[in-house]
Design an enzyme around this catalytic site. Sequence first.
Site, mmCIF file in Angstrom:
data_model
loop_
_atom_site.group_PDB
_atom_site.id
_atom_site.type_symbol
_atom_site.label_atom_id
_atom_site.label_comp_id
_atom_site.label_asym_id
_atom_site.label_seq_id
_atom_site.Cartn_x
_atom_site.Cartn_y
_atom_site.Cartn_z
ATOM 1 C CB THR A 32 -0.899 -0.158 1.101
ATOM 2 O OG1 THR A 32 0.071 -0.124 2.493
ATOM 3 C CG2 THR A 32 -1.951 -1.294 1.316
ATOM 4 C CB CYS A 36 0.870 1.734 10.390
ATOM 5 S SG CYS A 36 -0.532 1.438 9.359
ATOM 6 C CB CYS A 40 -2.478 1.120 12.419
ATOM 7 S SG CYS A 40 -3.547 1.168 11.431
ATOM 8 N NE ARG A 43 -7.893 -5.841 4.389
ATOM 9 C CZ ARG A 43 -6.942 -7.191 3.546
ATOM 10 N NH1 ARG A 43 -6.899 -8.293 3.529
ATOM 11 N NH2 ARG A 43 -6.309 -6.678 2.760
ATOM 12 N NE ARG A 65 0.858 9.860 0.314
ATOM 13 C CZ ARG A 65 1.006 10.903 0.416
ATOM 14 N NH1 ARG A 65 1.070 11.649 0.480
ATOM 15 N NH2 ARG A 65 -0.489 11.457 0.988
ATOM 16 C CB CYS A 67 -1.643 4.802 8.393
ATOM 17 S SG CYS A 67 -2.999 4.668 8.754
ATOM 18 C CB CYS A 70 -2.623 4.603 13.418
ATOM 19 S SG CYS A 70 -1.000 4.266 11.813
HETATM 20 ZN ZN ZN Z 1 -2.147 2.740 10.211
#
Ligand code: ZN
Length: 348
Positions: A32, A36, A40, A43, A65, A67, A70
């Site tokens: 992705t 995080c 977090c 998923r 980048r 999240c 979180c």
């Molecule tokens: Zn996160």
Amino acid sequence: MRMLPPIDEMYDALLRRDDAYEGLFYFCVRTTGIFCRPTCSARKPKRKNVIFVPNVEEAFARGYRPCKVCRPLESAGQIPAWAAPLFELAESVNGKRIVDQDIRNAGIEPTRARRFFKQRYGMTFHAFCRAERLGKAMAGIQNGTSIEGAVLDGGYQSASGFREAFARLFGTPPAKSRELECLRTEILESPLGPMLAVAGDGGLCLLEFLDRRAIESQCAVLQRLFNAGVAPGEHRYLIQIQEELSEYFAGSRTEFDVPLDLRGTPFQLKVWKKLLKIPHGKTTSYARLAQQTGNPQARRAVGRANGQNRLAILVPCHRVVRSDGNLCGYGGGLWRKQWLIDHERQHC
Ligand SMILES: [Zn+2]
């Protein structure tokens, strides 16, 4: 360098959302491009897709980048107390341009704010706000949200604020551009941050990192060259490039098949076509490129044409370095150039 706990232990901690590990590590998710905190609630990624890092700086340096769930930038100790008002300011201005006086009113010296963003995120405060906002709003429009809905999601106070931002990029407000024969644009996710892609029936005409300062002038040039409107929407070449880019970032593609619509001066075209011949995993120098255009004195002009390239990654201007191996400049930021060169050397 700070030591990380053993990987098994960290992966176990993120599965359990153990808050005892808060601040000890962050994790980046390859699939992705997001990083995080250990706790977090999004998923959980597969273990093979996770990279553990000790701090947010390293996550950024690797091209990840923060999240949205979180919010790792806001974890304790990461944002110094003095800088917190900057993030509140970014949230609150709703699409208006932030001027130095706004920063001063928040009790912060503008030069200090600038240095902070440059050091921490490698971009200006304005670029940070602009990329976040426009990305959100454009994503809304593509997902079928009305412009009004996209405006709210993107943090713009009014539809006119969004239209102004869009107009600064493309000249034509969305309401009108829907009725025109026009180029289509979309925001693509990449591990190096969101990219803006523009395509017409002749091929892809722009692919650029959204936080890049020159993106507004690039878009203005594009409209002049193509004499067309630009509006968010679907296009077969946008679908194709998204797929090919995913393969490229996954390391399974070394050449692109999507057609490119290159337009520029004869000299620019000559330089860009030379760039297209530099193989994946290799670099060349400005001097050698100048020689190949038949004019060894043209090193500067070659450098300029390189910087005017509108198709990041596809026309591989990142493969040009100085004769001494120094990276020299890159519109998308040196850390991206280094990342791309390393990535291509690993997968060729
Ligand atoms: Zn996160």
